[in-house]
Design an enzyme around this catalytic site. Structure first.
Site: not given
Length: 578
Positions: A28, A32, A36, A105, A214, A273, A346-347
């Site tokens: 970041d 915030d 990013d 992605d 995805d 995927e 990430h899953d």
């Protein structure tokens, strides 16, 4: 020669290593609490030091963030949370300046319900010009619309509950295999497909180097939308036989290749995927002669520790099951097609906690052992952010600590059905996706160097011990071990081109295999003790006193038989066969 028309083992990505960034949690720059694009730019040298070749960027498009960006409301923009298109262009240029490539992605099974396409489809009514861009159906005959059981079929959503949402304004249900805010696109409509292909060409023209697609094998549904089998004790039907690798999936991907990738002057990367894909289907998807995809993500090995109640009912992994699964994929795609190799994304929960040992005694060594096994297989390895540090699952204490819609929905439904909340939480702690989404651990400061603000999800408190700054200074760290594995893949042809032969498939502690490359006259032996106890093994003939390529325990003595491997010890040896 365009990609997919060459032998996969000769393509640029055959000896490449991909690094996945989950932008929300990487770095970041503006305090915030959310990562990013500028934060990524500022941390690119970390990836350069690691030596990876490709950066895969999870979605940064505009989104309501119902599913953390996998619900896209504009395919050709950047969410203000992450920056601007100009920031993206700077990131892309900085990646290319470092000799790396960037893969976006692509999420086109569904959009956000706030995408203009869906707004037009919904608000135009049943006869509107964009109605058939999504999958709409009336309520079942003789059923009151919007009541349980009135849905067009009995399919369940991946995120709990039915896969249909009643829309009062237009008088029909729409299909959503995931969140109700993620309506499925209707790929039967050629206008949908052409709009998707135009968007993909737009990003390629901007300079991106390919796409990770995805759940791409879910885009073709059986138009009849039949009911699925309801499992024992279940509430909804399993619709997967009617949408996993559906009737027109190969047609769609071949069309996508013709429309987007064929003849492109740059060698692009296409990764699909594919939950539920079989070895036989994957061979078709990745056969270069068929011109569909370069490689697929399959889920078989990350389902082996799911219990009778599904992923949130985990059971201990049996190493023999893991070897049988990965070995079958190595053999199945050994002469046709290509493997994607991964433990984390990430899953998935963190592999050192899941298949390794994240306690103080064995955390570092088990992280290195699991990395050794994966990176010496045939295929393209993927490193998920923090994996190269041995990041572990987070110590979530209550449901308030979780952020992921899948976990929150599962908890709400399970507790409403009478499950013990503590038992449900135990499953979430072990298998929840938030384990992968806690902020990247850069240093020992309060929020691990991720942000100077308040992070959107809590930093793992172990960052004071496990962080990039500390590991960069330690030549024996997990980071530097991953760096050596990446370098080994770049320089040792047997890893890319060699065949694969599993040794001791029925052994519950030893993961061992050989890689033999005839062209270079090289054979590799990989030995890994996947346990916390010493293990004595007999070597195959001819490996005594062979050359050590890499090991996670100092090789103080030559390799002899029998040989005792320490807990979580892994080593790779090389010998010449010609």
């Amino acid at each position: 020669m365009p990609v997919n028309e060459a032998n996969p083992a000769d393509s640029w990505w055959s000896n490449a290593v991909v690094y996945q960034i989950y932008p929300r949690s990487f770095a970041d720059s503006d305090a915030d609490g959310i990562g990013d694009l500028q934060g990524i730019i500022e941390r690119l040298d970390h990836l350069s030091q690691l030596g990876v070749d490709v950066l895969w960027l999870s979605p940064v498009y505009p989104s309501p963030h119902d599913d953390n960006g996998y619900d896209i409301s504009d395919y050709q923009g950047i969410d203000p949370l992450y920056g601007t298109l100009e920031d993206f262009d700077r990131l892309l240029a900085a990646v290319h300046e470092r000799g790396m490539k960037l893969v976006m992605d692509l999420v086109v099974n569904h959009t956000s319900d706030e995408h203009p396409w869906f707004t037009a489809s919904r608000d135009g009514g049943a006869d509107g010009p964009m109605r058939d861009w999504y999958i709409w159906r009336p309520a079942r005959d003789d059923m009151e619309p919007g009541t349980p059981g009135a849905e067009p079929n009995n399919w369940g959503s991946f995120f709990s509950g039915p896969a249909w949402e009643w829309d009062e304004g237009s008088g029909e249900y729409y299909l959503h295999l995931f969140s109700r805010k993620q309506p499925d696109l209707n790929w039967e409509n050629p206008r949908v497909r052409q709009a998707v292909y135009a968007m993909m060409r737009w990003w390629l023209d901007r300079g991106v180097d390919g796409f990770r697609m995805d759940v791409i094998n879910l885009i073709s549904k059986d138009p009849a939308l039949p009911d699925g089998r309801v499992p024992e004790g279940g509430r909804h039907g399993d619709g997967s036989p009617y949408y996993v690798c559906g009737p027109r999936i190969h047609e769609y991907l071949a069309e996508m290749h013709r429309e987007v990738f064929a003849g492109h002057p740059r060698r692009l990367l296409t990764v699909g995927e594919m939950p539920g894909v079989t070895v036989e289907e994957a061979k078709l998807f990745t056969d270069p002669a068929r011109r569909e995809l370069d490689m697929v993500f399959q889920f078989e090995h990350v389902g082996l520790d799911h219990g009778p109640g599904g992923k949130f009912d985990p059971r201990p992994l049996k190493l023999t099951d893991l070897k049988a699964s990965l070995g079958r994929w190595q053999t199945g795609l050994g002469t046709t097609g290509w493997n994607s190799l991964y433990w984390n994304n990430h899953d998935q929960p963190r592999v050192v906690s899941r298949f390794g040992d994240d306690g103080p005694a064995h955390r570092v060594r088990s992280a290195k052992a699991l990395a050794t096994v994966l990176h010496l297989h045939r295929g393209t390895p993927y490193i998920y952010q923090g994996e190269e540090l041995g990041m572990a699952n987070a110590p979530f204490t209550s449901i308030e600590d979780f952020r992921d819609i899948e976990s929150l929905n599962h908890y709400a439904h399970a507790v409403a059905d009478g499950a013990d909340p503590e038992c449900v939480l135990a499953g979430l702690r072990a298998m929840g996706r938030d384990n992968a989404r806690t902020p990247m651990q850069w240093d020992t400061t309060r929020h691990a160097g991720f942000t100077t603000g308040t992070p959107w999800i809590a930093v793992n408190p172990d960052h004071t011990e496990v962080n990039a700054k500390t590991q960069l200074a330690d030549p024996d760290s997990v980071f530097h071990y991953y760096r050596r594995l990446v370098d080994l893949r770049h320089t040792e042809p047997a890893i890319t081109h060699g065949d694969f032969h599993m040794l001791h498939p029925d052994h519950e502690q030893l993961y061992a295999f050989t890689r033999h490359d005839t062209a270079s006259g090289t054979e590799l032996l990989v030995l890994a003790n996947i346990s916390g106890a010493d293990l004595t093994v007999d070597l195959p003939d001819g490996w005594e006193h062979s050359e050590t390529l890499i090991a996670n325990v100092p090789a103080t003595t030559p390799l002899t038989t029998p040989h005792t491997l320490q807990p979580w010890e892994a080593r790779v040896h090389r010998r010449r066969t010609t």
